[in-house]
Design a protein around this motif. Structure first.
Motif, PDB file in Angstrom:
ATOM      1  N   ILE A  50      -3.371   5.361  -7.736  1.00 33.66           N
ATOM      2  CA  ILE A  50      -4.020   6.319  -6.831  1.00 33.66           C
ATOM      3  C   ILE A  50      -5.421   5.871  -6.432  1.00 33.66           C
ATOM      4  O   ILE A  50      -5.861   6.102  -5.320  1.00 33.66           O
ATOM      5  CB  ILE A  50      -4.044   7.725  -7.474  1.00 33.66           C
ATOM      6  CG1 ILE A  50      -2.613   8.225  -7.633  1.00 33.66           C
ATOM      7  CG2 ILE A  50      -4.855   8.703  -6.636  1.00 33.66           C
ATOM      8  CD1 ILE A  50      -2.487   9.513  -8.417  1.00 33.66           C
TER       9      ILE A  50
ATOM     10  N   GLU B 108       1.367   9.956  -3.974  1.00 32.29           N
ATOM     11  CA  GLU B 108       0.704  10.158  -5.261  1.00 32.29           C
ATOM     12  C   GLU B 108       1.649  10.573  -6.380  1.00 32.29           C
ATOM     13  O   GLU B 108       1.345  10.376  -7.543  1.00 32.29           O
ATOM     14  CB  GLU B 108      -0.428  11.169  -5.103  1.00 32.29           C
ATOM     15  CG  GLU B 108      -1.556  10.646  -4.238  1.00 32.29           C
ATOM     16  CD  GLU B 108      -2.726  11.607  -4.159  1.00 32.29           C
ATOM     17  OE1 GLU B 108      -2.740  12.623  -4.893  1.00 32.29           O
ATOM     18  OE2 GLU B 108      -3.640  11.336  -3.362  1.00 32.29           O
TER      19      GLU B 108
ATOM     20  N   ASN C  74       2.390   4.224  -8.245  1.00 30.44           N
ATOM     21  CA  ASN C  74       1.244   4.256  -7.340  1.00 30.44           C
ATOM     22  C   ASN C  74      -0.064   4.251  -8.125  1.00 30.44           C
ATOM     23  O   ASN C  74      -0.283   5.099  -8.981  1.00 30.44           O
ATOM     24  CB  ASN C  74       1.308   5.495  -6.456  1.00 30.44           C
ATOM     25  CG  ASN C  74       0.196   5.534  -5.428  1.00 30.44           C
ATOM     26  OD1 ASN C  74      -0.525   4.570  -5.247  1.00 30.44           O
ATOM     27  ND2 ASN C  74       0.076   6.647  -4.760  1.00 30.44           N
TER      28      ASN C  74
ATOM     29  N   ALA D 284      -4.629   3.236  -3.736  1.00 32.23           N
ATOM     30  CA  ALA D 284      -3.420   3.491  -2.929  1.00 32.23           C
ATOM     31  C   ALA D 284      -2.543   2.250  -2.841  1.00 32.23           C
ATOM     32  O   ALA D 284      -2.111   1.844  -1.768  1.00 32.23           O
ATOM     33  CB  ALA D 284      -3.792   4.002  -1.550  1.00 32.23           C
ATOM     34  N   GLU D 285      -2.283   1.637  -3.986  1.00 32.62           N
ATOM     35  CA  GLU D 285      -1.498   0.418  -4.023  1.00 32.62           C
ATOM     36  C   GLU D 285      -0.330   0.563  -4.994  1.00 32.62           C
ATOM     37  O   GLU D 285      -0.478   1.110  -6.082  1.00 32.62           O
ATOM     38  CB  GLU D 285      -2.398  -0.739  -4.457  1.00 32.62           C
ATOM     39  CG  GLU D 285      -1.758  -2.099  -4.354  1.00 32.62           C
ATOM     40  CD  GLU D 285      -2.751  -3.199  -4.650  1.00 32.62           C
ATOM     41  OE1 GLU D 285      -3.626  -3.436  -3.807  1.00 32.62           O
ATOM     42  OE2 GLU D 285      -2.667  -3.790  -5.733  1.00 32.62           O
TER      43      GLU D 285
ATOM     44  N   ASN E 185       0.848  -1.185   0.000  1.00 35.37           N
ATOM     45  CA  ASN E 185       0.000   0.000   0.000  1.00 35.37           C
ATOM     46  C   ASN E 185       0.884   1.236   0.000  1.00 35.37           C
ATOM     47  O   ASN E 185       1.927   1.270   0.642  1.00 35.37           O
ATOM     48  CB  ASN E 185      -0.913   0.009   1.215  1.00 35.37           C
ATOM     49  CG  ASN E 185      -1.891  -1.141   1.175  1.00 35.37           C
ATOM     50  OD1 ASN E 185      -2.451  -1.446   0.137  1.00 35.37           O
ATOM     51  ND2 ASN E 185      -2.079  -1.796   2.298  1.00 35.37           N
ATOM     52  N   CYS E 186       0.472   2.244  -0.751  1.00 29.85           N
ATOM     53  CA  CYS E 186       1.274   3.456  -0.884  1.00 29.85           C
ATOM     54  C   CYS E 186       0.355   4.659  -1.076  1.00 29.85           C
ATOM     55  O   CYS E 186      -0.594   4.601  -1.847  1.00 29.85           O
ATOM     56  CB  CYS E 186       2.210   3.311  -2.083  1.00 29.85           C
ATOM     57  SG  CYS E 186       3.245   4.752  -2.358  1.00 29.85           S
ATOM     58  N   THR E 187       0.673   5.739  -0.388  1.00 32.83           N
ATOM     59  CA  THR E 187      -0.103   6.972  -0.533  1.00 32.83           C
ATOM     60  C   THR E 187       0.725   8.101  -1.144  1.00 32.83           C
ATOM     61  O   THR E 187       0.314   9.260  -1.097  1.00 32.83           O
ATOM     62  CB  THR E 187      -0.658   7.418   0.835  1.00 32.83           C
ATOM     63  OG1 THR E 187       0.431   7.573   1.739  1.00 32.83           O
ATOM     64  CG2 THR E 187      -1.646   6.401   1.393  1.00 32.83           C
TER      65      THR E 187
END
Length: 54
Positions: free
Chosen positions: A19, A12, A17, A22-23, A8-10
């Motif tokens: 968006i 942007e 990513n 958020a993966e 998971n990644c926020t």
């Protein structure tokens, strides 16, 4: 560990990513330590796989 983990990644601005959910789209990432940081918290590491979206 689970065989099919998700990252998971926020962040942007990263081109990997997704968006919408958020993966991270990469199958794996490289995590490296920050120089001269000894806080024993999450800020001691960073994603070295990051690439600016543009």
């Amino acid at each position: 560990m689970e065989k099919n983990q998700k990252i998971n990644c926020t962040v942007e601005s990263c081109k990997f990513n997704n968006i919408e959910n958020a993966e991270c789209l990469l199958k794996q990432i490289k995590v490296t330590p920050m120089n001269d940081c000894n806080t024993k918290k999450a800020d001691e590491s960073m994603c070295s796989s990051y690439q600016f979206e543009k």
